[in-house]
Design an enzyme around this catalytic site. Structure first.
Site, PDB file in Angstrom:
ATOM      1  N   GLU A 254     -20.740 122.114  51.554  1.00  0.00           N
ATOM      2  CA  GLU A 254     -21.462 123.140  50.486  1.00  0.00           C
ATOM      3  C   GLU A 254     -20.193 124.093  49.686  1.00  0.00           C
ATOM      4  OE1 GLU A 254     -24.294 123.890  49.182  1.00  0.00           O
ATOM      5  OE2 GLU A 254     -23.350 125.093  47.846  1.00  0.00           O
ATOM      6  N   THR A 296     -26.224 120.589  44.558  1.00  0.00           N
ATOM      7  CA  THR A 296     -26.090 119.817  45.460  1.00  0.00           C
ATOM      8  C   THR A 296     -26.787 118.373  45.341  1.00  0.00           C
ATOM      9  OG1 THR A 296     -26.151 121.807  46.735  1.00  0.00           O
ATOM     10  CG2 THR A 296     -26.218 119.513  48.129  1.00  0.00           C
ATOM     11  N   HIS A 411     -22.434 129.040  51.159  1.00  0.00           N
ATOM     12  CA  HIS A 411     -23.403 129.054  49.728  1.00  0.00           C
ATOM     13  C   HIS A 411     -23.133 130.635  49.450  1.00  0.00           C
ATOM     14  CE1 HIS A 411     -26.678 128.559  47.196  1.00  0.00           C
ATOM     15  NE2 HIS A 411     -26.763 127.415  47.390  1.00  0.00           N
ATOM     16  N   ASP A 470     -19.432 119.681  47.447  1.00  0.00           N
ATOM     17  CA  ASP A 470     -20.446 119.074  46.596  1.00  0.00           C
ATOM     18  C   ASP A 470     -20.272 119.460  45.143  1.00  0.00           C
ATOM     19  OD1 ASP A 470     -21.217 121.678  47.200  1.00  0.00           O
ATOM     20  OD2 ASP A 470     -23.233 121.269  47.636  1.00  0.00           O
ATOM     21  N   HIS A 471     -20.130 120.886  44.969  1.00  0.00           N
ATOM     22  CA  HIS A 471     -19.654 121.611  43.633  1.00  0.00           C
ATOM     23  C   HIS A 471     -19.029 122.757  43.843  1.00  0.00           C
ATOM     24  CE1 HIS A 471     -22.876 124.188  45.004  1.00  0.00           C
ATOM     25  NE2 HIS A 471     -23.452 123.078  45.191  1.00  0.00           N
TER      26      HIS A 471
HETATM   27  C1  GP9 Z   1     -30.254 123.793  49.520  1.00  0.00           C
HETATM   28  C2  GP9 Z   1     -28.804 123.206  49.622  1.00  0.00           C
HETATM   29  C3  GP9 Z   1     -28.152 124.064  48.479  1.00  0.00           C
HETATM   30  O1  GP9 Z   1     -30.912 122.776  50.327  1.00  0.00           O
HETATM   31  O2  GP9 Z   1     -28.410 121.809  49.156  1.00  0.00           O
HETATM   32  O3  GP9 Z   1     -28.310 123.694  47.335  1.00  0.00           O
HETATM   33  P1  GP9 Z   1     -27.385 124.269  46.055  1.00  0.00           P
HETATM   34  O4  GP9 Z   1     -27.696 125.671  45.416  1.00  0.00           O
HETATM   35  O5  GP9 Z   1     -26.080 124.336  46.414  1.00  0.00           O
HETATM   36  O6  GP9 Z   1     -27.682 123.228  45.037  1.00  0.00           O
HETATM   37 MN    MN Z   2     -24.408 123.160  47.000  1.00  0.00          MN
END
Ligand code: GP9
Ligand code: MN
Length: 618
Positions: A254, A296, A411, A470-471
């Site tokens: 994340e 994500t 996150h 992921d980003h």
């Molecule tokens: C939620 C997690 C986070 O299940 O994948 O989501 P994001 O906000 O990073 O897309």
């Molecule tokens: Mn994410």
């Protein structure tokens, strides 16, 4: 000015003026809209006006004055709510609202913590004009007229509104040709036609994409297939099948950006474990995330399908009913058991619907994990207990398996429990950036412990382990603190380079690591992983290329049309030389820009038309 004396301001005009001024203030205060010249300033300034005139003017068609007054106040309230929704959305996503995402109500419960951070006490002022209008209607002050327009005035009023719209569109067209056909560029849309027309436009687009599926036919796929097969990157003999029949463990980290790798904060390493891991793994240091609004879920979509996510909304929501030939499906066909593990509510990002469509046998979601008030932070289960529990699930899976694990602790808003803090925060006046380093460090440790567990239970030597970010975690709203940390200004060029995320592939038996500088992105993961396992992708519909192939092009395209090659970066309509940062003639980048546009539009056609339902797996 003499003519004004003694005249009354019609209620409709008062409402238009108030909303117009407010919208402009919101533009300046809440949206980061860069204007480059006086014309752009003019367009920005005038763009809400014609819409407001039209919508509020419709109140003139009510016969009764009472109804007319209620209409004006109600419309002002609705538009203010719409504007405010855009403001909150923008704070969170650094982007304008799109319908598909707005209706993802399932997500809103979980967004709670983060969204709450985005509310400010002064937001209340956004509704001042509505309150004012309400008081006007109640008290009926003498300077406001409540009389309906005469037929002639009404006609003149709508002529003015229509002329303003034409002027606005005309100016916008000179400033940004083909604006309305370039749907990926939301910022340009809002800048030129204004936030309200943009929202209407978004609704029209949504209806269009629903119609697109109905109208699509199989012939559309052949052009796309020809393009893809002409650009196929043949796998290298050295790597193809090197991990045959091994398990695949993918870890989506994340918000992990590449700038933390081999970097320190306050003299302390941020990711000591990943830094060690890359010494005996393949590490791609020019690897970019390519996600859009689906965050994500978009990265998962890229990984699975090697297609681009959509320019608006999350494809996990908008097109979960499509047919896909995902990596999971392909592995299933080769005898793999497939599982996804993520300790969040199963409906987040529509995963419970999308995962079966992608071919996962099993989804371990929040319902499968032991979650207590003590082991939760931010959006859910902390990464260390998540990996501990996931390791147990993995031990029980039939071999070979493909498992994707998605971390969550790092996150936004990057909260952490004091006992999990291993390094000190960065010091700036931006708490988000300061905390980011601490939570990134926590994920690093969680991954370390997990890999230790895999060594103990024997899976480490029987699996390839793929880790990627992921980003971005730090959006451009935090440029000031980021530039303080990096010690350089975050120019548009720098902002693109900050979209790099780590990509690490550990292959059992590899003694010495390799750092590969190929310019690449998440779209390349599918062919790379499948080829390492010895599974062909020659006939597949995919836009990515095997990262280990000699034919891999140094090229990555982003959802907004920006792109990076080994020499150039094209972003916000400007072409830069990557090394020197020098601004070049746009022509230099145009060849690459065309490729990016072709791929994005082909990929969109596949998704909107659900074209893979016509594809015959060879
Ligand atoms: C939620 C997690 C986070 O299940 O994948 O989501 P994001 O906000 O990073 O897309
Ligand atoms: Mn994410």
């Amino acid at each position: 000015m003499k003519w004004l004396v003694g005249r009354k301001l019609p209620l409709t005009w008062a409402a238009v003026l108030l909303l117009w001024i407010k919208t402009f203030i919101v533009y300046l205060a809440n949206f980061h809209i860069d204007t480059e010249n006086t014309l752009q300033n003019w367009i920005l300034w005038m763009n809400p006006l014609s819409f407001l005139l039209f919508v509020l003017g419709l109140g003139q068609f009510w016969k009764k004055t009472e109804n007319q007054m209620t209409y004006v106040v109600a419309i002002s309230l609705i538009l203010s709510l719409l504007l405010y929704a855009n403001v909150v959305f923008y704070r969170f996503f650094n982007d304008y609202l799109t319908l598909p995402l707005l209706f993802q109500t399932n997500n809103f419960g979980d967004l709670g913590n983060s969204a709450w951070e985005e509310f400010q006490w002064y937001d209340f002022f956004i509704f001042t004009d509505v309150l004012l209008l309400f008081l006007i209607v109640k008290r009926k002050p003498s300077f406001i007229s409540f009389q309906p327009f005469s037929t002639i005035s009404r006609r003149a009023y709508f002529y003015v509104a229509a002329s303003l719209l034409c002027l606005n569109l005309g100016l916008a067209e000179t400033e940004r040709p083909q604006l309305l056909t370039r749907t990926f560029d939301r910022e340009a849309l809002v800048k030129n036609i204004g936030i309200y027309y943009y929202d209407i436009y978004d609704i029209l687009l949504q209806s269009k994409s629903s119609a697109q599926r109905a109208l699509a036919d199989s012939s559309e796929l052949s052009d796309i297939e020809n393009y893809i097969h002409a650009n196929y990157a043949k796998p290298s003999d050295k790597w193809f099948g090197i991990a045959q029949r091994k398990n695949v463990i993918v870890i989506s980290m994340e918000s992990m950006q590449n700038f933390v790798i081999n970097h320190k904060v306050n003299g302390q390493e941020i990711t000591p474990f990943l830094n060690r891991l890359i010494k005996n793994s393949l590490y791609f240091d020019n690897f970019y995330h390519q996600t859009g609004q689906g965050k994500t879920s978009d990265s998962e979509f890229l990984l699975e399908n090697s297609l681009y996510p959509l320019g608006r909304g999350a494809v996990f929501f908008t097109n979960s009913g499509n047919t896909y030939y995902s990596m999971a499906k392909k592995l299933k066909n080769s005898g793999y058991y497939t599982a996804a593990m993520h300790a969040n509510n199963k409906s987040f990002w529509n995963r419970d619907i999308m995962y079966p469509a992608l071919g996962y046998d099993r989804f371990y979601s929040a319902d499968d994990y032991h979650i207590t008030p003590e082991n939760v932070i931010n959006w859910g289960l902390k990464d260390i207990p998540f990996f501990d529990q996931s390791a147990k699930f993995l031990e029980e899976l039939p071999n070979p398996f493909y498992a994707k694990l998605i971390t969550l602790t790092n996150h936004h808003p990057f909260y952490y429990s004091p006992e999990d803090q291993k390094i000190s925060e960065f010091t700036s006046n931006d708490g988000t950036v300061n905390r980011y380093f601490v939570t990134a460090r926590y994920t690093d440790e969680a991954v370390e412990r997990f890999l230790e567990k895999l060594k103990k239970n024997g899976l480490y030597d029987r699996s390839i382990i793929v880790l990627y970010g992921d980003h971005y975690g730090i959006s451009q709203n935090h440029n000031e603190a980021m530039s303080q940390y990096l010690g350089r200004e975050i120019t548009p060029l720098e902002a693109v380079k900050l979209q790099k995320v780590p990509c690490i592939i550990h292959i059992p038996g590899m003694k010495k690591g390799m750092t590969i500088h190929e310019v690449a992105g998440q779209i390349d993961l599918r062919p790379t992983i499948l080829h390492l396992l010895g599974i062909e992708t020659k006939h597949d519909i995919q836009f990515g290329h095997d990262l280990l192939s000699r034919d891999h092009p140094d090229f990555v395209a982003f959802r907004d049309g920006s792109l990076v090659t080994d020499h150039y970066v094209y972003t916000r309509n400007q072409c830069y030389e990557q090394e020197s940062g020098k601004l070049l003639d746009r022509q230099v980048c145009s060849r690459f820009s065309k490729t990016a546009q072709t791929e994005l539009s082909y990929s969109d056609r596949i998704i909107y038309g659900d074209l893979l339902r016509f594809y015959k797996d060879k």
